[in-house]
Design an enzyme around this catalytic site. Structure first.
Site, PDB file in Angstrom:
ATOM      1  CG  ASN A 196      -1.906  -1.044   1.318  1.00 50.81           C
ATOM      2  OD1 ASN A 196      -2.448  -1.462   0.308  1.00 50.81           O
ATOM      3  ND2 ASN A 196      -2.159  -1.533   2.528  1.00 50.81           N
ATOM      4  N   GLY A 247       1.740  -1.079   3.690  1.00 54.06           N
ATOM      5  CA  GLY A 247       1.079  -2.355   3.479  1.00 54.06           C
ATOM      6  C   GLY A 247       1.710  -3.375   4.396  1.00 54.06           C
ATOM      7  CB  ALA A 267       5.191  -3.759   1.382  1.00 49.29           C
ATOM      8  CG  ASN A 321      -3.388  -6.303  17.522  1.00 47.56           C
ATOM      9  OD1 ASN A 321      -4.475  -6.878  17.623  1.00 47.56           O
ATOM     10  ND2 ASN A 321      -3.240  -5.235  16.746  1.00 47.56           N
ATOM     11  CB  THR A 362       2.564   3.690  11.258  1.00 43.39           C
ATOM     12  OG1 THR A 362       1.588   4.662  11.575  1.00 43.39           O
ATOM     13  CG2 THR A 362       2.225   3.027   9.936  1.00 43.39           C
ATOM     14  CB  ALA A 363       5.297  -0.165  10.228  1.00 36.20           C
ATOM     15  CB  ALA A 364       4.998  -0.806  16.157  1.00 41.68           C
ATOM     16  N   GLY A 365       3.964  -3.357  14.698  1.00 36.09           N
ATOM     17  CA  GLY A 365       3.647  -4.786  14.686  1.00 36.09           C
ATOM     18  C   GLY A 365       4.310  -5.512  13.533  1.00 36.09           C
ATOM     19  CG  ASP A 366       3.321  -4.441   9.645  1.00 35.07           C
ATOM     20  OD1 ASP A 366       2.563  -5.413   9.868  1.00 35.07           O
ATOM     21  OD2 ASP A 366       2.924  -3.370   9.173  1.00 35.07           O
ATOM     22  NE  ARG A 401      14.888   4.872  13.522  1.00 35.82           N
ATOM     23  CZ  ARG A 401      15.726   4.023  12.939  1.00 35.82           C
ATOM     24  NH1 ARG A 401      15.328   3.311  11.903  1.00 35.82           N
ATOM     25  NH2 ARG A 401      16.944   3.879  13.405  1.00 35.82           N
ATOM     26  N   GLY A 443       6.736   7.295  10.100  1.00 33.87           N
ATOM     27  CA  GLY A 443       6.684   6.581   8.840  1.00 33.87           C
ATOM     28  C   GLY A 443       6.503   5.098   9.026  1.00 33.87           C
TER      29      GLY A 443
END
Length: 303
Positions: A9, A37, A40, A180, A244-248, A281, A283
């Site tokens: 995404n 995404g 990604a 989570n 954002t994207a911490a879990g990823d 950070r 992003g």
């Protein structure tokens, strides 16, 4: 090799001082375009944290799609199995308020992924390789990917996000499931908000066929269940900028450490440090740390 079946995404992120009321227009403090995404993000995380990664997914026939493929390629992720669909690329519209995010998701090209794409993407995969999957592509395609990977003897990891109820037959295909708190509640009916409820949620997931479980608990850390043993791993205390994207990042780090021979608890401990660096950070993909950055933060006593 780590194979990631999932979404790509373009993230449109606005930082705001408070959430607007219904019908209200509120000025954003800042705005950011960034590659994202869950698929990604996890592919980039695993690659940046030391894994060899191949991405299997779809982008649209637009500038965002080309940018997303180029972004993964620059990190070293293989993108030959990221195909282009005749529709727009997936989008995530994100608002960040006081360190917490809210996300609106448009699936776009992600929803055109097929079983044939899985067959092509996994044709060279072998026993011992890892498959990582999430739920931002069609559910039946994700389940098919898990079946193919299991048949090949791969290590299968499912991050059930965004959460939907899952069948026991699908959960049984996963060597490791990583939900989570919210996802755990949707899957089990139990919010893991205390040790007793964590144990109850683990029990319910195991009854559904889960073999190994990591429940991420936000600011409280994570709970790792291997057999009857539950290990609680506390979160690191850092200044939260963007979750954002911490879990990823966490899931990607776990996958890499498992390929390196770590047990699940050790992998989760390292992943805790990696996600702690990420949330300092702004992003998504661009903010995911490398292994060296995580190790440097540990050495400096920052985690």
């Amino acid at each position: 090799m780590i194979y990631v079946v999932g979404s790509l995404n373009m993230d449109l992120t606005a930082a705001i001082s408070r959430m607007p009321k219904a019908g209200e227009t509120l000025a954003a403090d800042s705005f950011l375009f960034s590659a994202g995404g869950k698929g990604a993000n996890q592919a980039a995380a695993a690659q940046k944290l030391g894994g060899g990664v191949a991405m299997i997914g779809k982008v649209g026939n637009d500038a965002f799609g080309a940018e997303l493929k180029d972004n993964l390629s620059k990190y070293g992720v293989r993108t030959d199995c990221v195909k282009t669909a005749d529709c727009p690329t997936g989008l995530a519209m994100i608002t960040v308020c006081r360190g917490n995010n809210r996300i609106l998701l448009y699936g776009g090209a992600n929803q055109t992924l097929t079983n044939a794409d899985i067959d092509e993407g996994l044709k060279n995969a072998k026993a011992g390789d890892v498959l990582m999957a999430q739920l931002e592509v069609p559910l039946e395609v994700t389940e098919y990917a898990l079946k193919v990977a299991s048949h090949k003897g791969m290590i299968t990891i499912l991050n059930p996000a965004p959460a939907v109820p899952l069948s026991s037959s699908m959960i049984e295909l996963c060597e490791l499931i990583v939900p989570n708190e919210t996802e755990t509640e949707i899957l089990t009916g139990v919010m893991p908000d205390c040790e007793v409820n964590v144990a109850l949620a683990v029990q319910k997931l195991q009854q559904m066929g889960a073999r190994n479980i990591i429940i991420t608990l936000g600011s409280k850390g994570s709970a790792v269940a291997v057999g009857k043993e539950i290990t609680l791993i506390p979160a690191k205390k850092v200044k939260v900028v963007d979750t954002t994207a911490a879990g990823d990042t966490f899931v990607g780090a776990v996958a890499v450490r498992l390929t390196m021979g770590d047990d699940i608890v050790s992998a989760a401990q390292f992943a805790t440090c990696a996600s702690a660096v990420k949330i300092t950070r702004r992003g998504a993909t661009s903010a995911i740390p490398s292994t060296r950055e995580v190790e440097d933060a540990i050495k400096k006593g920052l985690l």
